[in-house]
Design an enzyme around this catalytic site. Sequence first.
Site, PDB file in Angstrom:
ATOM      1  N   HIS A  71       0.825  -1.212   0.000  1.00 19.06           N
ATOM      2  CA  HIS A  71       0.000   0.000   0.000  1.00 19.06           C
ATOM      3  C   HIS A  71       0.857   1.259   0.000  1.00 19.06           C
ATOM      4  CE1 HIS A  71      -2.975  -2.900   2.025  1.00 19.06           C
ATOM      5  NE2 HIS A  71      -3.411  -2.672   0.804  1.00 19.06           N
ATOM      6  N   HIS A  72       2.122   1.127  -0.392  1.00 20.11           N
ATOM      7  CA  HIS A  72       2.982   2.320  -0.341  1.00 20.11           C
ATOM      8  C   HIS A  72       2.531   3.375  -1.336  1.00 20.11           C
ATOM      9  CE1 HIS A  72       4.707   0.501  -3.890  1.00 20.11           C
ATOM     10  NE2 HIS A  72       5.396   1.595  -4.126  1.00 20.11           N
ATOM     11  N   ARG A  73       1.820   2.955  -2.348  1.00 18.16           N
ATOM     12  CA  ARG A  73       1.141   3.845  -3.288  1.00 18.16           C
ATOM     13  C   ARG A  73      -0.269   3.289  -3.453  1.00 18.16           C
ATOM     14  NH1 ARG A  73       4.843   7.118  -3.168  1.00 18.16           N
ATOM     15  NH2 ARG A  73       6.410   7.526  -4.758  1.00 18.16           N
ATOM     16  N   LYS A  77      -2.883  -2.422  -7.670  1.00  8.27           N
ATOM     17  CA  LYS A  77      -3.231  -2.775  -9.049  1.00  8.27           C
ATOM     18  C   LYS A  77      -2.707  -4.162  -9.381  1.00  8.27           C
ATOM     19  CE  LYS A  77      -4.614  -1.026 -13.110  1.00  8.27           C
ATOM     20  NZ  LYS A  77      -5.514  -2.185 -13.141  1.00  8.27           N
ATOM     21  N   LYS A 113      -3.094  -8.773  -6.786  1.00  8.00           N
ATOM     22  CA  LYS A 113      -3.443  -9.809  -7.762  1.00  8.00           C
ATOM     23  C   LYS A 113      -4.680 -10.527  -7.255  1.00  8.00           C
ATOM     24  CE  LYS A 113      -1.864 -11.381 -11.671  1.00  8.00           C
ATOM     25  NZ  LYS A 113      -1.152 -10.605 -12.689  1.00  8.00           N
ATOM     26  N   SER A 369      -2.890   0.289 -18.472  1.00  5.93           N
ATOM     27  CA  SER A 369      -3.976   0.305 -17.480  1.00  5.93           C
ATOM     28  C   SER A 369      -3.943   1.608 -16.696  1.00  5.93           C
ATOM     29  CB  SER A 369      -3.827  -0.857 -16.498  1.00  5.93           C
ATOM     30  OG  SER A 369      -4.387  -2.013 -17.041  1.00  5.93           O
TER      31      SER A 369
HETATM   32  P1  NAD Z   1      -4.535 -15.717 -22.004  1.00  4.65           P
HETATM   33  O1  NAD Z   1      -5.491 -16.536 -21.240  1.00  4.65           O
HETATM   34  O2  NAD Z   1      -5.056 -14.696 -22.946  1.00  4.65           O
HETATM   35  O3  NAD Z   1      -3.533 -16.633 -22.851  1.00  4.65           O
HETATM   36  C1  NAD Z   1      -2.805 -17.703 -22.335  1.00  4.65           C
HETATM   37  C2  NAD Z   1      -2.555 -18.668 -23.476  1.00  4.65           C
HETATM   38  O4  NAD Z   1      -1.678 -19.706 -23.039  1.00  4.65           O
HETATM   39  C3  NAD Z   1      -3.832 -19.338 -23.975  1.00  4.65           C
HETATM   40  O5  NAD Z   1      -3.924 -19.220 -25.378  1.00  4.65           O
HETATM   41  C4  NAD Z   1      -3.661 -20.777 -23.520  1.00  4.65           C
HETATM   42  O6  NAD Z   1      -4.317 -21.714 -24.361  1.00  4.65           O
HETATM   43  C5  NAD Z   1      -2.163 -20.933 -23.574  1.00  4.65           C
HETATM   44  N1  NAD Z   1      -1.673 -22.076 -22.807  1.00  4.65           N
HETATM   45  C6  NAD Z   1      -2.225 -22.658 -21.732  1.00  4.65           C
HETATM   46  N2  NAD Z   1      -1.476 -23.699 -21.317  1.00  4.65           N
HETATM   47  C7  NAD Z   1      -0.443 -23.771 -22.166  1.00  4.65           C
HETATM   48  C8  NAD Z   1       0.660 -24.663 -22.278  1.00  4.65           C
HETATM   49  N3  NAD Z   1       0.856 -25.653 -21.421  1.00  4.65           N
HETATM   50  N4  NAD Z   1       1.544 -24.459 -23.294  1.00  4.65           N
HETATM   51  C9  NAD Z   1       1.359 -23.453 -24.160  1.00  4.65           C
HETATM   52  N5  NAD Z   1       0.328 -22.587 -24.113  1.00  4.65           N
HETATM   53  C10 NAD Z   1      -0.557 -22.741 -23.119  1.00  4.65           C
HETATM   54  O7  NAD Z   1      -3.574 -15.062 -20.898  1.00  4.65           O
HETATM   55  P2  NAD Z   1      -2.646 -13.807 -21.060  1.00  4.65           P
HETATM   56  O8  NAD Z   1      -3.392 -12.616 -20.610  1.00  4.65           O
HETATM   57  O9  NAD Z   1      -2.020 -13.836 -22.409  1.00  4.65           O
HETATM   58  O10 NAD Z   1      -1.554 -14.101 -19.937  1.00  4.65           O
HETATM   59  C11 NAD Z   1      -0.457 -14.967 -20.164  1.00  4.65           C
HETATM   60  C12 NAD Z   1       0.615 -14.684 -19.123  1.00  4.65           C
HETATM   61  O11 NAD Z   1       0.998 -13.307 -19.198  1.00  4.65           O
HETATM   62  C13 NAD Z   1       0.200 -14.914 -17.680  1.00  4.65           C
HETATM   63  O12 NAD Z   1       1.331 -15.350 -16.963  1.00  4.65           O
HETATM   64  C14 NAD Z   1      -0.183 -13.525 -17.200  1.00  4.65           C
HETATM   65  O13 NAD Z   1      -0.055 -13.398 -15.801  1.00  4.65           O
HETATM   66  C15 NAD Z   1       0.843 -12.696 -17.926  1.00  4.65           C
HETATM   67  N6  NAD Z   1       0.478 -11.286 -18.101  1.00  4.65           N
HETATM   68  C16 NAD Z   1      -0.667 -10.921 -18.734  1.00  4.65           C
HETATM   69  C17 NAD Z   1      -0.944  -9.571 -18.933  1.00  4.65           C
HETATM   70  C18 NAD Z   1      -2.128  -9.097 -19.709  1.00  4.65           C
HETATM   71  O14 NAD Z   1      -2.234  -7.880 -19.959  1.00  4.65           O
HETATM   72  N7  NAD Z   1      -3.012  -9.955 -20.158  1.00  4.65           N
HETATM   73  C19 NAD Z   1      -0.071  -8.605 -18.423  1.00  4.65           C
HETATM   74  C20 NAD Z   1       1.088  -9.018 -17.778  1.00  4.65           C
HETATM   75  C21 NAD Z   1       1.350 -10.360 -17.628  1.00  4.65           C
END
Ligand code: NAD
Length: 478
Positions: A71-73, A77, A113, A369
């Site tokens: 909560h420092h900011r 998110k 999260k 965001s």
């Molecule tokens: P998403 O659900 O849109 O996509 C994930 C994809 O990975 C899917 O297409 C899924 O079928 C595939 N997948 C699942 N199991 C798999 C496997 N064993 N091998 C290969 N592919 C597999 O999710 P996302 O939003 O793209 O998020 C993916 C990662 O990125 C997560 O770790 C998330 O925390 C991180 N992330 C997402 C965002 C964002 O803006 N969406 C931002 C920062 C970090």
Amino acid sequence: MDTLTAKPVQEHYSFFQGVERNFDKAAQYTRFEPGILQQIKACNSVYSMRFPVRIGDQIEVIEAYRVQHSHHRLPCKGGIRYSMDVNQDEVMALASLMTYKCALVSVPFGGAKGGIKINPKKYSAFELEKITRRYASELIKKNFIGPGIDVPAPDYGTGSREMSWIADTYASMKPGDVDSLACITGKPVSQGGVRGRTEATGLGIFYGIRELLNVQEDMDKLGLPLGVEGKKVIVQGLGNVGYHAAKFFFDNGAIIVGLAEYEGGIYNANGLDIYKVVDFRKETGSILNYPGATNFTNSKDTLECECDILIPAALENVINGENAGRIKAKIVGEGANGPLTPDADEILAKKGVIVVPDMYLNAGGVTVSYFEWLKNLSHVRFGRMDKRFAENQYGSILHTVEGLTGKRVTDIERKQLLHGPDEVDLVYSGLEDTMITSYHEIREAYLNLNRSVDMRTAAFTVAINKVGGSYEELGIFP
Ligand code: NAD
């Protein structure tokens, strides 16, 4: 057999402990007393909940979490994920990474999260809406969401649809709150979202790696030519992050040689057309058997193929002590959160691989965001006030230059020169600037530490210095 892979490394720590381990490694290079470091590391609030939802003719008890790490900011998110792998340790780890990530890219938020332990593919849209709205109302009841409290966003398994359900639930439970749209980001543009948010994380990954590829010294060390053009890239995950990252690399002249999804992987050293692969998957339900490509029924095998850049953009812990020694990429860009375990980090460092850490590389999503949150609080679309003004100014300058030189630019040049910034132009430009500035902050920390640490540790020192500095400014330790 590669000696590095001869003996699988046993990893006896959880995801959260892995993050703490990385934190401790970096903390020794900072100036803070142990108490402040302890406070930065701790998860401030952990809300573990169970709630019933009627699915068909049965009642299901749903397990879900929201963790506010710092909560420092304010607000806090961080995304909300839907996955059967969700557990408290994972959500705590991801929340803490959000704190360091926001600090790193100077987004003035604390980290958080959320997660719901479900397989979203198992439910209809109607059922998912019921689960999502119930989760949102649990957060509202406990004051765990709000424009100045905690602002969730999409993550693995969620997208703009879920965000708009949450925004609507919040608005209906907080009537009259004029800022209610700022309670969540990643909304559809028609419902208060910002243009450019959908592709932001993938685009940020592209900007971040492009910056690395433009540093002569690092490229010399890796034996690679400068620039994106012609680089061979493998991407794991064709979801929001992976697809957009692959698309921006493809559009800018890189060669996508491998793609991995949960059903398996494909590889073609001559390159894959990302758009055609996605169409093929839509038609057949799988990337396997894409014409001209080699199939891997075990998706993870694709990661071990020949390439310059590997971008794991699906799940955590996919590169670990067992397979890290077989990775051939010279650069690993962490698109997903936590795709490398600490053991993988050590093995890849020994091999001379540059690992671009998640807390920096996938910060594009939270950066945009932040822009969306600003837009919601200011109640005005970016560019609305200044687009025409800028276009009129450019027109006057062009008119003067043409008058002085007696030459006229072509119609295409005129269109480009007179273009005032739209919302998406400003969002891309803000994101590009953020990724470039942060890259050089990390690199500077790395150089200040005499190149004795990896990029993740350097990034952690930058983040710890920022968070620790703000605790000191707040003077909250009586
Ligand atoms: P998403 O659900 O849109 O996509 C994930 C994809 O990975 C899917 O297409 C899924 O079928 C595939 N997948 C699942 N199991 C798999 C496997 N064993 N091998 C290969 N592919 C597999 O999710 P996302 O939003 O793209 O998020 C993916 C990662 O990125 C997560 O770790 C998330 O925390 C991180 N992330 C997402 C965002 C964002 O803006 N969406 C931002 C920062 C970090």
